[in-house]
Design an enzyme around this catalytic site. Structure first.
Site, short mmCIF file in Angstrom:
data_model
loop_
_atom_site.label_atom_id
_atom_site.label_comp_id
_atom_site.label_asym_id
_atom_site.label_seq_id
_atom_site.Cartn_x
_atom_site.Cartn_y
_atom_site.Cartn_z
N ARG A 58 0.83 -1.22 0.00
CA ARG A 58 0.00 0.00 0.00
C ARG A 58 0.86 1.26 0.00
O ARG A 58 0.41 2.32 -0.44
CB ARG A 58 -1.01 -0.04 1.16
CG ARG A 58 -2.12 -1.07 0.93
CD ARG A 58 -3.03 -1.20 2.13
NE ARG A 58 -2.33 -1.65 3.32
CZ ARG A 58 -2.13 -2.92 3.66
NH1 ARG A 58 -2.61 -3.88 2.92
NH2 ARG A 58 -1.47 -3.23 4.76
N GLU A 95 3.81 -6.69 12.85
CA GLU A 95 2.77 -6.88 13.89
C GLU A 95 2.22 -8.30 13.77
O GLU A 95 1.84 -8.92 14.75
CB GLU A 95 1.66 -5.85 13.69
CG GLU A 95 0.62 -5.81 14.79
CD GLU A 95 -0.54 -4.87 14.48
OE1 GLU A 95 -0.51 -4.19 13.44
OE2 GLU A 95 -1.48 -4.85 15.29
P1 AMP Z 1 4.63 -2.41 11.64
O1 AMP Z 1 5.90 -2.94 11.06
O2 AMP Z 1 4.16 -3.20 12.82
O3 AMP Z 1 4.70 -0.93 11.91
O4 AMP Z 1 3.51 -2.64 10.56
C1 AMP Z 1 3.36 -1.77 9.50
C2 AMP Z 1 3.01 -2.50 8.23
O5 AMP Z 1 2.03 -3.51 8.43
C3 AMP Z 1 2.43 -1.51 7.26
O6 AMP Z 1 3.07 -1.72 6.00
C4 AMP Z 1 0.96 -1.83 7.20
O7 AMP Z 1 0.57 -1.99 5.86
C5 AMP Z 1 0.77 -3.14 7.92
N1 AMP Z 1 -0.13 -3.06 9.08
C6 AMP Z 1 0.20 -3.32 10.36
N2 AMP Z 1 -0.83 -3.22 11.18
C7 AMP Z 1 -1.88 -2.85 10.41
C8 AMP Z 1 -3.25 -2.57 10.69
N3 AMP Z 1 -3.76 -2.66 11.92
N4 AMP Z 1 -4.04 -2.20 9.66
C9 AMP Z 1 -3.52 -2.11 8.41
N5 AMP Z 1 -2.25 -2.38 8.08
C10 AMP Z 1 -1.42 -2.74 9.07
#
Ligand code: AMP
Length: 172
Positions: A58, A95
């Site tokens: 995205r 995550e």
């Molecule tokens: P992080 O590495 O945990 O900051 O996760 C960020 C990445 O995971 C981004 O590229 C988002 O597209 C995706 N992502 C993580 N959590 C969500 C969420 N709750 N809703 C949508 N996309 C998420």
């Protein structure tokens, strides 16, 4: 303009316990999408950004529109096995799961002024990996911009740079 009305929560996607922020209604609305891109890039106008590094997948959508808005080029930071040329890469924890980001080794020239773009900042692992990758590739990181910051997951605490980390919408 408040872009919240075009952001939809989908419970338990892609796995139980994850409250997924769905941005497809925002992308699908001409007014909402234009407002989101404007608010994403506004703090970085006049900062001499030469490239946006957009994070798969995205981050490509928001990054490409942001590149047009700032009049600069786009470099994709991709999942493994997608880029055809010589690559550099960084492993990171999500995550939900583990992953790796790759960039073409010759994508950035030395001293290139880079803005990193993604859709959501959650735990900050993806952004931290993107920072490492861009730095490894010789880019100067002018900042990062995300559409949504999930503040409860404290991703911002992993951003130790003096340059700005800008989020359009923050959820507690
Ligand atoms: P992080 O590495 O945990 O900051 O996760 C960020 C990445 O995971 C981004 O590229 C988002 O597209 C995706 N992502 C993580 N959590 C969500 C969420 N709750 N809703 C949508 N996309 C998420």
């Amino acid at each position: 303009m408040n872009i919240n009305r075009w952001i939809r929560d989908i419970a338990d996607f892609p796995k139980p316990g994850i409250d997924f922020k769905d941005l497809t209604p925002l992308m699908g609305d001409a007014e909402g999408f234009a407002a989101a891109i404007g608010q994403l890039v506004d703090p970085f106008r006049g900062h001499g950004i030469t490239r946006i590094c957009g994070i798969e997948a995205r981050g490509f959508i928001f990054g490409a529109a942001a590149a047009l808005a700032l009049g600069c080029g786009l470099v994709p930071l991709r999942k493994p096995g997608k880029l055809p040329g010589a690559r550099i890469g960084v492993e990171y924890a999500l995550e939900y799961g583990n992953d790796r980001l790759e960039m073409h080794a010759d994508a950035l020239r030395a001293g290139e002024r880079v803005l990193i773009v993604d859709d959501v900042l959650a735990t900050g692992g993806t952004l931290a990996a993107a920072v490492d990758l861009v730095a490894q590739g010789g880019g100067e990181i002018v900042g990062a911009a995300v559409v949504i910051e999930l503040a409860a997951l404290k991703g911002r605490s992993r951003w130790s740079r003096a340059s700005p980390l800008h989020s359009v919408v923050v959820y507690d």
